[in-house]
Design a protein around this motif. Structure first.
Motif, short mmCIF file in Angstrom:
data_model
loop_
_atom_site.label_atom_id
_atom_site.label_comp_id
_atom_site.label_asym_id
_atom_site.label_seq_id
_atom_site.Cartn_x
_atom_site.Cartn_y
_atom_site.Cartn_z
N GLU A 10 -23.86 9.89 5.78
CA GLU A 10 -22.65 10.70 5.85
C GLU A 10 -21.85 10.55 4.58
OE1 GLU A 10 -20.32 10.19 9.37
OE2 GLU A 10 -22.04 10.58 10.66
N ALA A 67 -20.13 5.47 18.36
CA ALA A 67 -19.99 4.20 17.66
C ALA A 67 -19.01 4.39 16.50
CB ALA A 67 -21.34 3.75 17.14
N VAL A 68 -18.49 3.27 16.03
CA VAL A 68 -17.58 3.30 14.90
C VAL A 68 -18.30 3.91 13.70
CG1 VAL A 68 -16.41 1.87 13.20
CG2 VAL A 68 -16.24 1.32 15.63
N SER A 69 -17.68 4.89 13.05
CA SER A 69 -18.30 5.46 11.86
C SER A 69 -17.21 5.78 10.85
CB SER A 69 -19.09 6.72 12.23
OG SER A 69 -18.21 7.69 12.73
N PRO A 70 -17.60 5.88 9.57
CA PRO A 70 -16.57 6.12 8.56
C PRO A 70 -16.03 7.54 8.66
CG PRO A 70 -18.74 6.25 7.58
CD PRO A 70 -18.94 5.82 9.00
N ASN A 104 -23.85 1.48 7.37
CA ASN A 104 -23.65 1.73 8.78
C ASN A 104 -24.74 2.68 9.29
OD1 ASN A 104 -22.81 2.59 11.28
ND2 ASN A 104 -20.65 2.73 10.71
N LEU A 105 -25.67 2.15 10.09
CA LEU A 105 -26.83 2.95 10.48
C LEU A 105 -26.44 4.14 11.35
CD1 LEU A 105 -29.47 0.18 11.16
CD2 LEU A 105 -29.27 1.71 9.20
N ALA A 106 -25.32 4.01 12.09
CA ALA A 106 -24.91 5.11 12.95
C ALA A 106 -24.47 6.30 12.13
CB ALA A 106 -23.77 4.66 13.87
N ALA A 107 -24.09 6.05 10.89
CA ALA A 107 -23.54 7.13 10.09
C ALA A 107 -24.28 7.25 8.77
CB ALA A 107 -22.06 6.87 9.84
N MET A 123 -23.09 2.04 14.65
CA MET A 123 -23.29 0.60 14.59
C MET A 123 -22.27 -0.05 15.52
SD MET A 123 -23.68 -1.72 11.23
CE MET A 123 -22.16 -1.17 10.51
N GLU A 133 -22.67 6.99 2.93
CA GLU A 133 -22.75 5.76 3.71
C GLU A 133 -24.19 5.25 3.64
OE1 GLU A 133 -20.30 4.10 5.61
OE2 GLU A 133 -21.90 2.61 5.66
#
Ligand code: HEM
Lengths: 535, 337
Positions: A265, B169-172, A259-262, B1, A256
């Motif tokens: 990954e 948060a939404v993540s893949p 998407n900064l949150a992930a 995010m 990834e």
């Protein structure tokens, strides 16, 4: 519904107290058997099984998590001997766990067999006599009609037969029963459980499971010595491994990046391989995480990945003393990885390198290196250098036993460690030991190879078991009666039903039957006068 | 995010929780009102239900199935008085709350571009949605309004924990979760959990009711828990709990099997005593015990009620504790350790 008194348990549980306190061995055996096969024992054994399964989820298990066992032992040294005695690291194969489920299954067989005979008899027997006072049954209705009693009974029989009841006429009443399939389902379910257990056990003897790390470009050949580790069942033999070869062409990994949150990954792993089987052309195939490759009676899973460094070590004279691809074991999510190079042919002392591979190296404020992204954006490989004896015996590719060695470079020694990168691939070893060259970095795939011929059997029994379960839980078993009394030309019709087991629709069934019967009679004769449903 | 869609989902969920809170209060008011209604009919109601209990007990001894007849008809049938405004308000508010909840769930799924049950936050959100959904559906067939306070209370607590403790948060999806088995296995698990929840709630009321019946049968006429006078008898509650649990058990059996098939695809073995597998198995065995208890002398009634609650305790433990604190292959919570 509460259960009727003729529910099955009543045949198997003897509520009478034991009258003679002095029992012979045979009586004792019979008594013990009756206890073991009682519903109460089955229930207690089920609960015992549930409780016995708990410790295995609290303490790491040898089979599922061998490294966890090692670290548990290290941090709970005081309890290790107790835990070993209680087989707490192998709960699910322990004597006590096995005892519980074996007892449960003995109880199960002892319970099912008599019930099977009971049921076979019931299947052939006629529905029971009509009770004298139908009004006391849980579902009951009355109605009045005019006409011929025999005609009313015959009509009732026709309707009941259409509802798949089995019938028996007793005088001026009809006794009907349906739902034998419920007990059939129950027996199939319990027998199926035995089938599942046996096929798991017998099948387990024929299985084998092996692991092998394959770097890009390398080929795995399905032979016992090609496995890094392999565990085999009791009936495993030389002929169990079918010949085939798998070459890893590439392992593509997507991370990834948006998407900064992930961030970082993994999103996808795809291994492109070429397979080769005797007498067949090479084939290009793909292995993904949830999509194993079926080949030669085995399933090949992609269960892990990491980086491998291609390295060449030369001695002071420039002679190659080591050349090969070294897998580095990932240590964190950003794939900081640990690897070991063992140069057994170095002389006069053997040479060992231990170090890290940072796929995306960044220098931290402390000065130490770290990786902050799992992809190869800025790879650096570092090594500490040891000389001495590598030791003899089987070698673990990931660890260097330094007991017989002296560190000559890398912290905490004063000599700086080795640092290599694609841009700066050659480093000089200290003390005139020679050079190390980084020829490239590739990925490796950790393949798990499984052979389990029992899967079809287990699956088949599971399907049978579930079918039995659903049948037994959802099909109602009930008895229904129709009684016709001729009171001076007025027919008194009584409808009643009794559930056997749980039956939410009992009352509705009686009401529907009564209503349909009324309509049928009405169609044949005049209107039927209805009396409010009596309770 | 955090995407705008996800933010909207959170907003809808919080609104739904607000409405559930209102419904909870209204259901509680309804229960209180029932109790004063019962007081008005004091002696009559008390003696009738005591009589019903006694006759149920008699037929139990005879082994008959007389409980449906013995139960006071007023509570099983459609509600006698339509003046139960509080209950009507509660239902209306609950329904609107559920629609918002559904919206929150769907938006979360759209924001993540996949099914909304890939981590504990989403599991809780979808699970509670289904609990309330099944409850509303069941209400169209059986009068279970007496359960409203228990259900809404429980759902509020679960959603509270989920939004505060589990929210991510939404993540893949990590590759191990990218499988249609995620859709099947986890969804069936959610459905099973929802049925177990309803069944457990009924059993809880059953146990309280049984206690009250014992007190009444012992001849102590002072009925202190009056609001239970309008709730079905404990035997009837036991039957309802059993029927709901049967559905839960069948679904849980499928959860177990689908999980094994998925494990076989992902890890190369269908059963390996991983912590999650262990707990799924424990739950299955406890509920098998519960189904047995109903057919075992001495375990009917309170025994089976307690077993049902123990089973549900294991369900909650499996979800809330095993996911978060136990180590295993099932890295599912979405929380970083
Ligand atoms: C491996 C252990 C066992 C498991 C997992 C198990 C599971 C179940 C389940 C799920 C049911 C309900 C579904 C149905 O009616 O078919 C059931 C019912 C039943 N089981 Fe078992 N069982 C086990 C062992 C036993 C044993 C040892 C006995 C005999 C002592 C037994 C006797 C019964 C009976 C009589 C019923 C019918 C209960 C009823 O009609 O409500 N079971 N069992």
């Amino acid at each position: 519904m509460s259960r009727p008194s003729d529910a099955f348990e009543s045949g198997f549980e003897d509520p009478r107290p034991v009258e003679n306190p002095r029992l012979g061995p045979l009586e004792w055996a019979r008594w013990a058997w009756r206890q073991l096969t009682s519903m109460r024992t089955a229930l207690l054994l089920l609960l015992a099984l549930a409780i016995a399964a708990v410790p295995g989820s609290l303490i790491p298990q040898e089979s599922a998590d061998p490294n966890g066992v090692i670290s548990w032992k290290a941090s709970n040294a005081a309890f290790v001997s107790i835990a070993d005695v209680l087989q707490l690291f192998d709960v699910y194969t322990s004597a006590w766990f096995s005892a519980i489920y074996l007892l449960l299954f003995v109880s199960l067989v002892g319970c099912v067999v008599p019930r099977l005979f009971h049921h076979l008899k019931a299947l052939r027997a006629a529905p029971p006599r009509t009770p004298a006072r139908l009004g006391r049954l849980p579902a009951y209705r009355t109605a009045e009609s005019e006409g011929d009693a025999e005609h009313a009974l015959a009509t009732g029989e026709r309707l009941l037969r259409r509802r798949r009841y089995r019938l028996q006429r007793y005088g001026s009443s009809v006794s009907a029963e349906r739902g034998y399939l419920r007990e059939t389902g129950n027996l199939v379910f319990h027998t199926g459980l035995v089938g599942v257990l046996i096929s798991v056990f017998v099948g387990g003897g024929f299985t084998y499971t092996g692991q092998r790390i394959v770097a890009t470009g390398q080929t795995f050949v399905n032979e016992q010595q090609a496995y890094d580790t392999i565990s085999t069942g009791r009936f495993f033999g030389d002929s169990s491994l079918q010949p085939y070869a798998i070459t890893l062409n590439s392992l593509a990994v997507k991370y990834e990046t948006r998407n900064l949150a992930a961030l970082g990954e993994p999103i996808d792993y795809t291994a492109d391989v070429t397979t080769q089987q005797p007498g067949q052309k090479p084939q290009k195939r793909v292995i993904k995480v949830n999509e194993p490759l079926s080949i030669g009676g085995t399933d090949v899973y992609l269960l892990g990945n990491g980086y491998a460094a291609k390295l060449t070590v030369r001695d002071a004279k420039g002679k190659v003393i080591f050349g090969g691809t070294v897998p580095f074991r990932p240590q964190d999510n950003d794939l900081t990885s640990l690897g070991v190079v063992k140069v057994g042919s170095a002389s006069p002392k053997q040479l060992g390198l231990v170090g890290f591979l940072y796929p995306t190296a960044v220098r931290q404020t402390t000065g130490a290196l770290a990786s902050n992204f799992p992809d190869l954006l800025n790879p650096i490989v570092t090594f500490s250098v040891y000389t001495g004896s590598l030791g003899s015996g089987p070698q673990n590719v990931y660890t260097l036993d330094t007991t017989g060695m002296t560190q000559v470079a890398g912290p905490p020694t004063k000599t700086k460690g080795i640092q290599l990168s694609p841009a700066d691939p050659v480093a000089i070893l200290p003390d005139g030991l020679g050079t190390v060259r980084l020829d490239g970095i590739t990925r490796f795939a950790a393949l798990d190879i499984h052979h389990d011929p029992s899967q079809g059997w287990v699956g088949g029994f599971v399907v049978i078991t579930v079918a039995g379960l659903i049948t037994s839980l959802l099909i109602p078993r009930r008895r229904m009666w129709l009684k016709v009394t001729d009171e001076d030309g007025v027919l008194r019709l009584e409808y009643a039903a009794l559930a056997r087991g749980d039956d939410p629709a009992l009352e509705r069934a009686v009401a529907d039957f009564a209503e349909e019967h009324r309509q049928a009679l009405e169609a044949d004769r005049g209107p039927v006068e209805r009396v409010p449903a009596g309770v | 995010m955090t995407t705008p869609l996800d933010q909207l989902s959170v907003l809808l969920l919080l609104s739904a929780m607000g409405l559930y809170a209102v419904a909870f209060v209204a259901f509680a008011l309804d229960l209180a009102r029932r109790s004063s209604e019962a007081q008005a009919m004091a002696d009559e109601a008390a003696s009738r239900s005591a009589g019903a209990t006694a006759s149920a007990a008699v037929s139990e001894v005879r082994g008959g199935v007389a409980t449906l007849v013995a139960a006071p008809p007023s509570v099983d049938g459609p509600p006698r008085s339509n003046r139960r405004t509080a209950a009507r308000v509660a239902l209306a508010v609950l329904t609107v709350g559920w629609v918002l909840h559904l919206g929150a769930d769907v938006l979360r799924g759209i924001a993540a571009a996949r099914v909304p049950w890939a981590n504990m936050y989403e599991f809780s959100m979808t699970g509670t949605l289904i609990i309330v959904g099944i409850y509303l559906l069941a209400l169209t067939r059986v009068d279970l309004r007496f359960l409203g306070a228990v259900i809404t209370g429980l759902v509020l607590v679960l959603l509270g924990i989920a939004t505060v403790g589990f929210r991510v948060a939404v993540s893949p999806l990590p590759p191990a979760l990218q499988s249609y088995w995620l859709v099947i296995h986890v969804f069936v698990a959610i459905l099973g959990t929802a049925f177990f929840t309803l069944s457990g709630a009924v059993s809880a009321v059953q146990l309280v009711q049984a206690r009250r019946e014992r007190v009444l049968a012992a001849g102590r006429t002072a009925d202190r828990v009056k609001l239970l006078a309008t709730v079905p008898t404990s035997t009837r509650l036991e039957n309802i709990a059993y029927r709901v649990a049967i559905v839960g058990f069948i679904l849980w059996t499928f959860t177990l099997i689908a999980g094994a098939i998925w494990a076989n695809h992902a890890w190369g073995r269908y059963w390996g005593w991983d912590t999650k597998e262990v707990w799924t198995f424990i739950i299955w065995v406890i509920y098998a015990g519960y189904l047995h208890a109903r057919a075992t002398r001495g375990w009917r009634g309170n025994g089976s009620g307690w077993l049902n609650l123990i089973g549900y305790g294991a369900v909650l433990f499996n979800f809330g504790v095993v996911n978060v604190f136990f180590h295993g292959l099932h890295a599912y919570s979405g929380l970083s350790s």
